[in-house]
Write a protein that holds these residues in place. Sequence first.
Motif, mmCIF file in Angstrom:
data_model
loop_
_atom_site.group_PDB
_atom_site.id
_atom_site.type_symbol
_atom_site.label_atom_id
_atom_site.label_comp_id
_atom_site.label_asym_id
_atom_site.label_seq_id
_atom_site.Cartn_x
_atom_site.Cartn_y
_atom_site.Cartn_z
ATOM 1 N N ILE A 104 0.845 -1.204 0.000
ATOM 2 C CA ILE A 104 0.000 0.000 0.000
ATOM 3 C C ILE A 104 0.873 1.244 0.000
ATOM 4 O O ILE A 104 0.631 2.200 -0.741
ATOM 5 N N ILE A 105 1.920 1.246 0.833
ATOM 6 C CA ILE A 105 2.830 2.388 0.882
ATOM 7 C C ILE A 105 3.583 2.528 -0.441
ATOM 8 O O ILE A 105 3.770 3.637 -0.957
ATOM 9 N N ARG A 106 4.014 1.399 -1.009
ATOM 10 C CA ARG A 106 4.741 1.457 -2.278
ATOM 11 C C ARG A 106 3.881 2.058 -3.380
ATOM 12 O O ARG A 106 4.342 2.892 -4.172
ATOM 13 N N LEU A 107 2.609 1.665 -3.442
ATOM 14 C CA LEU A 107 1.711 2.169 -4.472
ATOM 15 C C LEU A 107 1.359 3.636 -4.234
ATOM 16 O O LEU A 107 1.255 4.415 -5.174
ATOM 17 N N GLY A 108 1.120 3.998 -2.983
ATOM 18 C CA GLY A 108 1.006 5.401 -2.629
ATOM 19 C C GLY A 108 -0.302 6.096 -2.916
ATOM 20 O O GLY A 108 -0.429 7.290 -2.656
ATOM 21 N N SER A 109 -1.294 5.399 -3.441
ATOM 22 C CA SER A 109 -2.591 6.042 -3.693
ATOM 23 C C SER A 109 -3.713 5.038 -3.489
ATOM 24 O O SER A 109 -3.507 3.819 -3.584
ATOM 25 N N LEU A 110 -4.903 5.548 -3.250
ATOM 26 C CA LEU A 110 -6.018 4.739 -2.789
ATOM 27 C C LEU A 110 -6.427 3.648 -3.765
ATOM 28 O O LEU A 110 -6.571 2.487 -3.372
ATOM 29 N N ARG A 111 -6.619 3.978 -5.021
ATOM 30 C CA ARG A 111 -7.240 3.026 -5.943
ATOM 31 C C ARG A 111 -6.358 1.814 -6.240
ATOM 32 O O ARG A 111 -6.822 0.680 -6.096
ATOM 33 N N PRO A 112 -5.117 1.994 -6.650
ATOM 34 C CA PRO A 112 -4.303 0.796 -6.858
ATOM 35 C C PRO A 112 -4.059 0.015 -5.569
ATOM 36 O O PRO A 112 -3.939 -1.212 -5.585
ATOM 37 N N ALA A 113 -4.005 0.728 -4.439
ATOM 38 C CA ALA A 113 -3.817 0.042 -3.159
ATOM 39 C C ALA A 113 -5.024 -0.816 -2.817
ATOM 40 O O ALA A 113 -4.886 -1.922 -2.280
ATOM 41 N N LEU A 114 -6.234 -0.328 -3.128
ATOM 42 C CA LEU A 114 -7.427 -1.131 -2.891
ATOM 43 C C LEU A 114 -7.439 -2.361 -3.786
ATOM 44 O O LEU A 114 -7.857 -3.450 -3.354
ATOM 45 N N VAL A 115 -6.976 -2.212 -5.022
ATOM 46 C CA VAL A 115 -6.865 -3.370 -5.911
ATOM 47 C C VAL A 115 -5.967 -4.424 -5.280
ATOM 48 O O VAL A 115 -6.292 -5.625 -5.261
ATOM 49 N N ARG A 148 -5.676 2.689 6.326
ATOM 50 C CA ARG A 148 -7.011 2.688 6.928
ATOM 51 C C ARG A 148 -8.076 3.031 5.888
ATOM 52 O O ARG A 148 -9.165 2.446 5.889
ATOM 53 N N GLU A 149 -7.782 3.961 4.997
ATOM 54 C CA GLU A 149 -8.735 4.309 3.940
ATOM 55 C C GLU A 149 -8.988 3.105 3.040
ATOM 56 O O GLU A 149 -10.124 2.850 2.626
ATOM 57 N N VAL A 150 -7.923 2.374 2.740
ATOM 58 C CA VAL A 150 -8.052 1.182 1.902
ATOM 59 C C VAL A 150 -8.884 0.116 2.607
ATOM 60 O O VAL A 150 -9.816 -0.469 2.027
ATOM 61 N N ALA A 151 -8.573 -0.136 3.881
ATOM 62 C CA ALA A 151 -9.296 -1.165 4.636
ATOM 63 C C ALA A 151 -10.770 -0.813 4.782
ATOM 64 O O ALA A 151 -11.634 -1.706 4.791
ATOM 65 N N ALA A 152 -11.075 0.481 4.882
ATOM 66 C CA ALA A 152 -12.470 0.907 5.032
ATOM 67 C C ALA A 152 -13.283 0.643 3.770
ATOM 68 O O ALA A 152 -14.500 0.417 3.839
ATOM 69 N N LEU A 153 -12.629 0.664 2.608
ATOM 70 C CA LEU A 153 -13.343 0.430 1.342
ATOM 71 C C LEU A 153 -13.358 -1.046 0.945
ATOM 72 O O LEU A 153 -14.171 -1.453 0.109
ATOM 73 N N ALA A 154 -12.456 -1.831 1.498
ATOM 74 C CA ALA A 154 -12.327 -3.230 1.084
ATOM 75 C C ALA A 154 -13.597 -4.023 1.400
ATOM 76 O O ALA A 154 -14.223 -3.819 2.436
ATOM 77 N N ARG A 155 -13.959 -4.936 0.483
ATOM 78 C CA ARG A 155 -15.157 -5.753 0.655
ATOM 79 C C ARG A 155 -14.882 -7.245 0.485
ATOM 80 O O ARG A 155 -15.637 -8.084 0.931
ATOM 81 N N GLY A 156 -13.777 -7.560 -0.209
ATOM 82 C CA GLY A 156 -13.447 -8.961 -0.427
ATOM 83 C C GLY A 156 -14.406 -9.672 -1.353
ATOM 84 O O GLY A 156 -14.638 -10.873 -1.209
ATOM 85 N N ALA A 157 -14.967 -8.946 -2.331
ATOM 86 C CA ALA A 157 -15.965 -9.545 -3.215
ATOM 87 C C ALA A 157 -15.523 -9.595 -4.672
ATOM 88 O O ALA A 157 -16.219 -10.185 -5.495
ATOM 89 N N SER A 158 -14.393 -8.992 -5.006
ATOM 90 C CA SER A 158 -13.951 -8.924 -6.398
ATOM 91 C C SER A 158 -13.040 -10.091 -6.743
ATOM 92 O O SER A 158 -12.304 -10.591 -5.894
ATOM 93 N N ARG A 159 -13.060 -10.484 -8.005
ATOM 94 C CA ARG A 159 -12.249 -11.615 -8.467
ATOM 95 C C ARG A 159 -11.096 -11.195 -9.367
ATOM 96 O O ARG A 159 -10.234 -12.015 -9.683
ATOM 97 N N SER A 160 -11.096 -9.936 -9.813
ATOM 98 C CA SER A 160 -10.026 -9.466 -10.690
ATOM 99 C C SER A 160 -9.806 -7.976 -10.439
ATOM 100 O O SER A 160 -10.699 -7.278 -9.935
ATOM 101 N N PRO A 161 -8.625 -7.457 -10.793
ATOM 102 C CA PRO A 161 -8.376 -6.020 -10.620
ATOM 103 C C PRO A 161 -9.373 -5.150 -11.369
ATOM 104 O O PRO A 161 -9.779 -4.089 -10.875
ATOM 105 N N GLN A 162 -9.779 -5.599 -12.569
ATOM 106 C CA GLN A 162 -10.696 -4.786 -13.367
ATOM 107 C C GLN A 162 -12.047 -4.612 -12.672
ATOM 108 O O GLN A 162 -12.678 -3.556 -12.772
ATOM 109 N N GLU A 163 -12.484 -5.623 -11.964
ATOM 110 C CA GLU A 163 -13.741 -5.498 -11.225
ATOM 111 C C GLU A 163 -13.623 -4.448 -10.129
ATOM 112 O O GLU A 163 -14.584 -3.714 -9.852
ATOM 113 N N VAL A 164 -12.457 -4.364 -9.500
ATOM 114 C CA VAL A 164 -12.256 -3.356 -8.461
ATOM 115 C C VAL A 164 -12.311 -1.964 -9.068
ATOM 116 O O VAL A 164 -12.940 -1.051 -8.513
#
Length: 254
Positions: A104-115, A148-164
């Motif tokens: 998450i730190i390496r990526l540095g932004s919300l969307r790729p980190a959530l992926v 924390r922002e990433v964990a708050a959005l995470a749902r564990g329901a996606s099967r591929s990065p594109q779906e995220v």
Amino acid sequence: SPGLYVPADVSSEVVEQRIVEQESRLAKTGAVSAWAALRWRGAAYFEGRSLRDGTLPVPLAVGKECLRPDPAFLRLRRTLPASEFEICRGLRCATWERALFDEIIRLGSLRPALVAMEMMLAAGIGTIAEFWDFLELVRPRNGVVLAREVAALARGASRSPQEVWMWLCWCLDAGLPEPLSNVPVFDLEGNLLGIPDLFDPVAGVVGEYQGAIHRDQERHRRDVERAERFRAHRLEYFEVVAGQPFDIRTATRM
């Protein structure tokens, strides 16, 4: 790695081979971390490549340990407590929580980190609750706010990065109510219509991502039949094709 050799026919294009070779640099105080540790644990889509940068260096959490500089690895200087690494399938790896945190730190932004987090969850490596527990323990560290922002959005329901990415566009960009992901949709007689990537049961909207695997003739035929089933039951159907910019608010090419 310096002083070590492999047979000439070993391919450096295999991401696991690159991870093994760079791990051999470590003494007793470092570990493979970030995307490489998640890949080593079996998480898909962590290919160690970037469209912008090409092959990514293998992240090594080494703290103050001295290593000869080499573009084949990325040095993570953050301290690695004994509780945050372990032997995994023969290699010294950061725990999955620490590895995800470093990624998450390496990526540095919300969307790729959530992926990254969603793909870790899809692999069944850990849970959202366990990651929250880890974040409570490391609250003073830099990067916790983003994690924390990433964990708050995470749902564990996606099967591929594109779906995220589709889900993020739907919720964050379009501001639409959160859809269901990968849930079976039945008609009133109990017949399965399909399992769409995104589904809004209130608005009656179905969204699908069509990647490269959908180009096969037989797969495409099944996709068309499924889309017709959804539309026959008065569900609005749209799809995003690989490489296509998309505005989910209008379901048209941007």
